[in-house]
Design a protein around this motif. Structure first.
Motif, PDB file in Angstrom:
ATOM      1  N   MET A   1      30.889  47.160  46.542  1.00  0.00           N
ATOM      2  CA  MET A   1      29.998  47.232  45.387  1.00  0.00           C
ATOM      3  C   MET A   1      29.657  48.694  45.115  1.00  0.00           C
ATOM      4  SD  MET A   1      26.165  45.613  44.914  1.00  0.00           S
ATOM      5  CE  MET A   1      26.753  43.974  45.325  1.00  0.00           C
ATOM      6  N   GLU A   2      29.714  49.102  43.859  1.00  0.00           N
ATOM      7  CA  GLU A   2      29.390  50.472  43.500  1.00  0.00           C
ATOM      8  C   GLU A   2      27.878  50.651  43.492  1.00  0.00           C
ATOM      9  OE1 GLU A   2      29.677  53.143  39.497  1.00  0.00           O
ATOM     10  OE2 GLU A   2      31.466  52.093  40.152  1.00  0.00           O
ATOM     11  N   THR A   3      27.409  51.706  44.180  1.00  0.00           N
ATOM     12  CA  THR A   3      25.983  51.975  44.194  1.00  0.00           C
ATOM     13  C   THR A   3      25.583  52.695  42.924  1.00  0.00           C
ATOM     14  OG1 THR A   3      26.335  54.071  45.339  1.00  0.00           O
ATOM     15  CG2 THR A   3      25.945  52.124  46.708  1.00  0.00           C
ATOM     16  N   ASN A   4      24.303  52.597  42.577  1.00  0.00           N
ATOM     17  CA  ASN A   4      23.777  53.276  41.397  1.00  0.00           C
ATOM     18  C   ASN A   4      22.528  54.039  41.813  1.00  0.00           C
ATOM     19  OD1 ASN A   4      23.373  54.057  38.719  1.00  0.00           O
ATOM     20  ND2 ASN A   4      21.977  52.338  38.388  1.00  0.00           N
ATOM     21  N   ARG A   5      22.710  55.273  42.269  1.00  0.00           N
ATOM     22  CA  ARG A   5      21.595  56.089  42.728  1.00  0.00           C
ATOM     23  C   ARG A   5      20.741  56.506  41.542  1.00  0.00           C
ATOM     24  NH1 ARG A   5      26.111  58.161  44.889  1.00  0.00           N
ATOM     25  NH2 ARG A   5      25.965  59.999  43.542  1.00  0.00           N
ATOM     26  N   SER A   6      19.455  56.719  41.810  1.00  0.00           N
ATOM     27  CA  SER A   6      18.541  57.109  40.740  1.00  0.00           C
ATOM     28  C   SER A   6      18.877  58.479  40.169  1.00  0.00           C
ATOM     29  CB  SER A   6      17.100  57.085  41.251  1.00  0.00           C
ATOM     30  OG  SER A   6      16.944  58.016  42.308  1.00  0.00           O
ATOM     31  N   SER A   7      19.712  59.261  40.883  1.00  0.00           N
ATOM     32  CA  SER A   7      20.107  60.585  40.398  1.00  0.00           C
ATOM     33  C   SER A   7      21.356  60.537  39.530  1.00  0.00           C
ATOM     34  CB  SER A   7      20.345  61.524  41.588  1.00  0.00           C
ATOM     35  OG  SER A   7      21.377  61.012  42.418  1.00  0.00           O
ATOM     36  N   ASP A   8      21.964  59.369  39.382  1.00  0.00           N
ATOM     37  CA  ASP A   8      23.204  59.238  38.622  1.00  0.00           C
ATOM     38  C   ASP A   8      22.943  59.228  37.118  1.00  0.00           C
ATOM     39  OD1 ASP A   8      24.729  59.116  40.884  1.00  0.00           O
ATOM     40  OD2 ASP A   8      24.953  56.943  40.890  1.00  0.00           O
ATOM     41  N   PHE A   9      23.877  59.787  36.373  1.00  0.00           N
ATOM     42  CA  PHE A   9      23.901  59.657  34.915  1.00  0.00           C
ATOM     43  C   PHE A   9      25.370  59.666  34.532  1.00  0.00           C
ATOM     44  CE2 PHE A   9      21.818  61.455  30.755  1.00  0.00           C
ATOM     45  CZ  PHE A   9      22.384  60.429  30.027  1.00  0.00           C
ATOM     46  N   PHE A  10      25.889  58.491  34.178  1.00  0.00           N
ATOM     47  CA  PHE A  10      27.287  58.442  33.768  1.00  0.00           C
ATOM     48  C   PHE A  10      27.494  57.446  32.640  1.00  0.00           C
ATOM     49  CE2 PHE A  10      27.358  55.310  37.314  1.00  0.00           C
ATOM     50  CZ  PHE A  10      27.973  54.225  36.691  1.00  0.00           C
ATOM     51  N   VAL A  11      28.614  57.633  31.956  1.00  0.00           N
ATOM     52  CA  VAL A  11      29.031  56.794  30.830  1.00  0.00           C
ATOM     53  C   VAL A  11      30.370  56.164  31.192  1.00  0.00           C
ATOM     54  CG1 VAL A  11      29.706  56.785  28.399  1.00  0.00           C
ATOM     55  CG2 VAL A  11      27.867  58.318  29.182  1.00  0.00           C
ATOM     56  N   ARG A  12      30.497  54.853  30.958  1.00  0.00           N
ATOM     57  CA  ARG A  12      31.785  54.178  31.187  1.00  0.00           C
ATOM     58  C   ARG A  12      32.121  53.332  29.960  1.00  0.00           C
ATOM     59  NH1 ARG A  12      31.317  51.555  36.263  1.00  0.00           N
ATOM     60  NH2 ARG A  12      32.497  53.166  37.334  1.00  0.00           N
ATOM     61  N   ARG A 275      38.948  55.993  26.353  1.00  0.00           N
ATOM     62  CA  ARG A 275      39.867  55.031  26.960  1.00  0.00           C
ATOM     63  C   ARG A 275      39.057  53.983  27.707  1.00  0.00           C
ATOM     64  NH1 ARG A 275      42.732  59.825  27.226  1.00  0.00           N
ATOM     65  NH2 ARG A 275      45.026  59.703  27.156  1.00  0.00           N
ATOM     66  N   GLU A 276      39.483  52.751  27.642  1.00  0.00           N
ATOM     67  CA  GLU A 276      38.815  51.719  28.435  1.00  0.00           C
ATOM     68  C   GLU A 276      38.903  52.066  29.910  1.00  0.00           C
ATOM     69  OE1 GLU A 276      39.931  47.665  27.646  1.00  0.00           O
ATOM     70  OE2 GLU A 276      39.888  47.999  25.485  1.00  0.00           O
ATOM     71  N   GLY A 277      37.778  51.962  30.595  1.00  0.00           N
ATOM     72  CA  GLY A 277      37.724  52.230  32.016  1.00  0.00           C
ATOM     73  C   GLY A 277      37.345  53.643  32.381  1.00  0.00           C
ATOM     74  N   THR A 278      37.407  54.568  31.431  1.00  0.00           N
ATOM     75  CA  THR A 278      37.073  55.950  31.722  1.00  0.00           C
ATOM     76  C   THR A 278      35.589  56.078  32.063  1.00  0.00           C
ATOM     77  OG1 THR A 278      38.812  56.871  30.328  1.00  0.00           O
ATOM     78  CG2 THR A 278      36.923  58.280  30.764  1.00  0.00           C
ATOM     79  N   LYS A 279      35.289  56.883  33.089  1.00  0.00           N
ATOM     80  CA  LYS A 279      33.916  57.150  33.500  1.00  0.00           C
ATOM     81  C   LYS A 279      33.668  58.652  33.375  1.00  0.00           C
ATOM     82  CE  LYS A 279      30.925  56.930  37.613  1.00  0.00           C
ATOM     83  NZ  LYS A 279      30.862  56.455  39.029  1.00  0.00           N
ATOM     84  N   LEU A 280      32.623  59.011  32.655  1.00  0.00           N
ATOM     85  CA  LEU A 280      32.240  60.409  32.467  1.00  0.00           C
ATOM     86  C   LEU A 280      30.896  60.631  33.142  1.00  0.00           C
ATOM     87  CD1 LEU A 280      33.066  60.842  28.656  1.00  0.00           C
ATOM     88  CD2 LEU A 280      34.524  61.422  30.604  1.00  0.00           C
TER      89      LEU A 280
END
Length: 282
Positions: A1-12, A275-280
């Motif tokens: 499972m991918e974690t989601n830390r409170s310091s994260d900011f990403f776009v998928r 692109r589908e699946g891309t994470k920035l």
């Protein structure tokens, strides 16, 4: 499972196409699902639009339940809501969704419009069949939304039946979702410039090229969409760091889009096509 830390900011990106889903061998590289973008920021899950990409995102969320998410709609044309009835987490008790959308010109709320597409004879299960907890929020362009320390600003977009763009800011970083908007012939759109100002990531509707938009026989003027050339002008004026071209026309296959991407990258160094699946990561 991918974690989601409170310091994260990403776009998928889960859906990058406009108008209609386009599965097939010619759309494998960039993707064929309609608009849906996931933003993870400050420990929160934000989802922008509910095109067919929302169904795919929903599948990935099932192992992570219970889920709480904020779902923002730009408008209710079908390519932005048609995945919502197939969003499995919304049918499961214990999940919570905060749903936002602008009031339509005819006064219809986002709840009414999502409900309408799920009524007979359009769909077998009505909105009330979704057993998750849903809270609906009616917006007007210009509204500001605070979710803890996340600021979401909104602005009116130039699109038939109207649309709304979103600017997400957290800890000095900004991502902008600005799709289904048509530029003006005589000026840069001040609402788009407001959203785009100094953005780290600027997702922009460039369904057409200038050649298509201004074609003497098959003009797209008045269809509610923009071009990558206009996107570059906006980014240069607004100081955007990364430009992401979005809402690909269903007639544009991978070869066509790869050519567009090469031209966009040459005109604006930190630019790409969604692109589908891309994470920035911001």
């Amino acid at each position: 499972m991918e974690t989601n830390r409170s310091s994260d900011f990403f776009v998928r990106f889960w859906g990058v196409r406009g108008s209609i889903a386009t599965p097939g061998k010619e759309t494998v590289e960039y993707g064929g699902n309609t608009s849906c973008v996931e933003v993870r920021v400050g420990g929160k899950l934000l989802i922008f639009d509910g095109g067919t990409g929302l169904r795919v995102l929903g599948k990935t969320l099932l192992p992570k339940m219970p889920i709480e998410a904020h779902l923002f709609f730009s408008h209710s044309h079908w390519d932005h809501i048609q995945g919502f009835p197939f969003f499995v987490p919304a049918f499961i008790p214990g999940n919570r969704f905060h749903i936002y959308g602008a009031i339509a010109p005819n006064g219809a709320t986002i709840k009414q419009r999502l409900s309408d597409q799920m009524l007979h004879p359009n769909f077998p299960i009505p909105l009330r069949g979704m057993r998750s907890e849903m809270t609906f929020h009616d917006l007007r362009p210009g509204d500001r939304i605070k979710i803890d320390d996340i600021l979401i600003e909104t602005a009116h977009l130039n699109h038939p039946s109207e649309a709304i763009g979103y600017r997400v800011t957290w800890q000095g970083r900004t991502a902008v979702y600005c799709t289904d908007t048509e530029h003006y012939a005589d000026r840069l759109d001040e609402n788009v410039l407001f959203l785009a100002r100094d953005a780290d990531v600027f997702i922009y509707d460039a369904t057409y090229t200038d050649e298509e938009y201004y074609h003497p026989q098959f003009s797209k003027v008045g269809w509610g969409h923009s071009t990558w050339q206009e996107a570059v002008k906006i980014c240069k004026a607004a100081g955007v760091k990364k430009l992401v071209i979005f809402h690909h026309d269903p007639a544009h296959g991978d070869d066509f889009l790869a050519d567009v991407e090469a031209q966009v990258s040459a005109a604006y160094p930190d630019a790409c096509l969604a692109r589908e699946g891309t994470k920035l990561v911001l």
